[in-house]
Enzyme design. Sequence first.
Site, mmCIF file in Angstrom:
data_model
loop_
_atom_site.group_PDB
_atom_site.id
_atom_site.type_symbol
_atom_site.label_atom_id
_atom_site.label_comp_id
_atom_site.label_asym_id
_atom_site.label_seq_id
_atom_site.Cartn_x
_atom_site.Cartn_y
_atom_site.Cartn_z
ATOM 1 N N PRO A 22 3.649 7.002 -0.782
ATOM 2 C CA PRO A 22 2.726 7.133 -1.918
ATOM 3 C C PRO A 22 3.236 7.980 -3.084
ATOM 4 C CG PRO A 22 2.036 8.539 -0.104
ATOM 5 C CD PRO A 22 3.243 7.800 0.371
ATOM 6 N N ASP A 45 9.357 -1.367 -7.797
ATOM 7 C CA ASP A 45 8.073 -1.438 -8.493
ATOM 8 C C ASP A 45 7.832 -0.206 -9.355
ATOM 9 O OD1 ASP A 45 7.389 -3.824 -7.437
ATOM 10 O OD2 ASP A 45 6.053 -3.031 -5.890
ATOM 11 N N LYS A 67 4.797 -3.858 -12.010
ATOM 12 C CA LYS A 67 3.635 -4.278 -12.791
ATOM 13 C C LYS A 67 2.862 -3.027 -13.161
ATOM 14 C CE LYS A 67 3.071 -8.539 -10.265
ATOM 15 N NZ LYS A 67 4.154 -8.243 -9.336
ATOM 16 N N GLY A 98 5.915 0.675 -3.603
ATOM 17 C CA GLY A 98 5.113 1.873 -3.352
ATOM 18 C C GLY A 98 4.316 1.707 -2.068
ATOM 19 N N GLY A 99 4.078 2.799 -1.376
ATOM 20 C CA GLY A 99 3.238 2.762 -0.174
ATOM 21 C C GLY A 99 3.856 1.939 0.925
ATOM 22 N N ASP A 100 3.068 1.033 1.473
ATOM 23 C CA ASP A 100 3.529 0.126 2.529
ATOM 24 C C ASP A 100 3.628 -1.283 1.938
ATOM 25 O OD1 ASP A 100 3.686 -0.311 5.693
ATOM 26 O OD2 ASP A 100 2.609 -1.991 4.786
ATOM 27 N N THR A 128 1.033 4.243 3.485
ATOM 28 C CA THR A 128 0.215 3.625 2.452
ATOM 29 C C THR A 128 -0.608 4.681 1.702
ATOM 30 O OG1 THR A 128 -1.309 1.806 2.032
ATOM 31 C CG2 THR A 128 -1.736 3.106 4.003
ATOM 32 N N ALA A 129 -1.025 4.344 0.485
ATOM 33 C CA ALA A 129 -1.762 5.297 -0.355
ATOM 34 C C ALA A 129 -2.990 5.852 0.361
ATOM 35 C CB ALA A 129 -2.171 4.626 -1.660
ATOM 36 N N MET A 180 -6.875 -0.012 -6.370
ATOM 37 C CA MET A 180 -6.946 -0.725 -7.659
ATOM 38 C C MET A 180 -8.393 -0.935 -8.130
ATOM 39 S SD MET A 180 -3.989 -3.584 -6.882
ATOM 40 C CE MET A 180 -4.430 -3.868 -5.185
HETATM 41 N N1 SAH Z 1 1.452 -1.043 -1.299
HETATM 42 C C1 SAH Z 1 0.765 0.090 -1.864
HETATM 43 C C2 SAH Z 1 -0.440 -0.311 -2.678
HETATM 44 C C3 SAH Z 1 -0.123 -1.122 -3.904
HETATM 45 S S1 SAH Z 1 -1.568 -1.492 -4.838
HETATM 46 C C4 SAH Z 1 0.373 1.050 -0.737
HETATM 47 O O1 SAH Z 1 0.478 0.693 0.445
HETATM 48 O O2 SAH Z 1 -0.042 2.167 -1.050
HETATM 49 C C5 SAH Z 1 -1.554 -0.181 -6.016
HETATM 50 C C6 SAH Z 1 -2.734 0.750 -5.785
HETATM 51 O O3 SAH Z 1 -2.434 1.668 -4.749
HETATM 52 C C7 SAH Z 1 -3.085 1.621 -6.973
HETATM 53 O O4 SAH Z 1 -3.878 0.943 -7.909
HETATM 54 C C8 SAH Z 1 -3.857 2.734 -6.302
HETATM 55 O O5 SAH Z 1 -5.174 2.333 -5.999
HETATM 56 C C9 SAH Z 1 -3.108 2.883 -4.992
HETATM 57 N N2 SAH Z 1 -2.095 3.973 -5.033
HETATM 58 C C10 SAH Z 1 -0.775 3.839 -4.851
HETATM 59 N N3 SAH Z 1 -0.162 5.059 -4.885
HETATM 60 C C11 SAH Z 1 -1.135 5.963 -5.116
HETATM 61 C C12 SAH Z 1 -1.147 7.369 -5.259
HETATM 62 N N4 SAH Z 1 -0.026 8.104 -5.197
HETATM 63 N N5 SAH Z 1 -2.339 7.981 -5.492
HETATM 64 C C13 SAH Z 1 -3.476 7.272 -5.553
HETATM 65 N N6 SAH Z 1 -3.526 5.931 -5.427
HETATM 66 C C14 SAH Z 1 -2.377 5.279 -5.202
#
Ligand code: SAH
Length: 273
Positions: A22, A45, A67, A98-100, A128-129, A180
């Site tokens: 995240p 990304d 994006k 980002g995240g997973d 994941t976030a 989102m």
């Molecule tokens: N694959 C990513 C999510 C992608 S969708 C995951 O697993 O985290 C993108 C959304 O993730 C953003 O709009 C927000 O809602 C969330 N997000 C990602 N990183 C974040 C962070 N550091 N803090 C808060 N929300 C986050």
Amino acid sequence: MELFTLPRQQALGKVWLVGAGPGDVELLTLKAYRILKKADVVLYDALVSDEIMALVPADAEKIAVGKRAGKHSAAQDEINQLLVTKAYTRQNVVRLKGGDPFIFGRGGEELETLVEAGVAFEVVPGITAASGTSAYAGIPLTHREHAQGVTFITGHCKLESRPTDWSSYANSQNTLVIYMGILNAGTIQQGLINAGRAASTPVAIVSKATTANQRSVIGTLGELEQLAASPELKMPALMIIGEVVGLATSLNWFNPDEANLSVEETLAVTNQV
Ligand code: SAH
């Protein structure tokens, strides 16, 4: 006459679909770190931090395909095709998200294209976030007294044209995490309240979670739209809705002002372990 088909050309390399976590660079897995270090090309990304990109070898090709709301970015088809093209000429192609990669990351779509093209791949999961935010905001997503389950949903789908069935998310014993969702806060608030979720349900919106710029606003579901407009919130931001948010005041431990370990410091510490 016999027909001969030429054997399909073999891709030279492999695609690594990697989750970057995240934000906090230390939340990268050791596997992701190892793969990044041997990358020949990285397609990344917008959510991937500069600190993480700094780990990529200087001579690797770095392609931004992210994006960001309102800004032009590569179309999903182009990204899928680019992954295939790169795998034909490069050994280690890293698709960094980002995240997973399998949570609102379109990782599945990209892999389907690779399968069709006969390109080998591996997947490296990321934090994941929802998990990062939950930990760094002191909000356990489940708790024996407050929530028996947790649901991750996107708030981005064109909510009005394809109405969400809010009744499936109105259970007061369940935590709801909305990715989102900021731009649709009003619709989410109304949908959940109309479906029977109490307007007094605690909610948190956390932006830039796990980084030195993390900010949180806490209130109730009845105030969600107003909270989402708070000027201190920046993108990306995540909503957590449910009784567990009430624990944040006592379980909050993270101080963003002290969270400025540089990558060099982090790696120096890691190397000593
Ligand atoms: N694959 C990513 C999510 C992608 S969708 C995951 O697993 O985290 C993108 C959304 O993730 C953003 O709009 C927000 O809602 C969330 N997000 C990602 N990183 C974040 C962070 N550091 N803090 C808060 N929300 C986050």
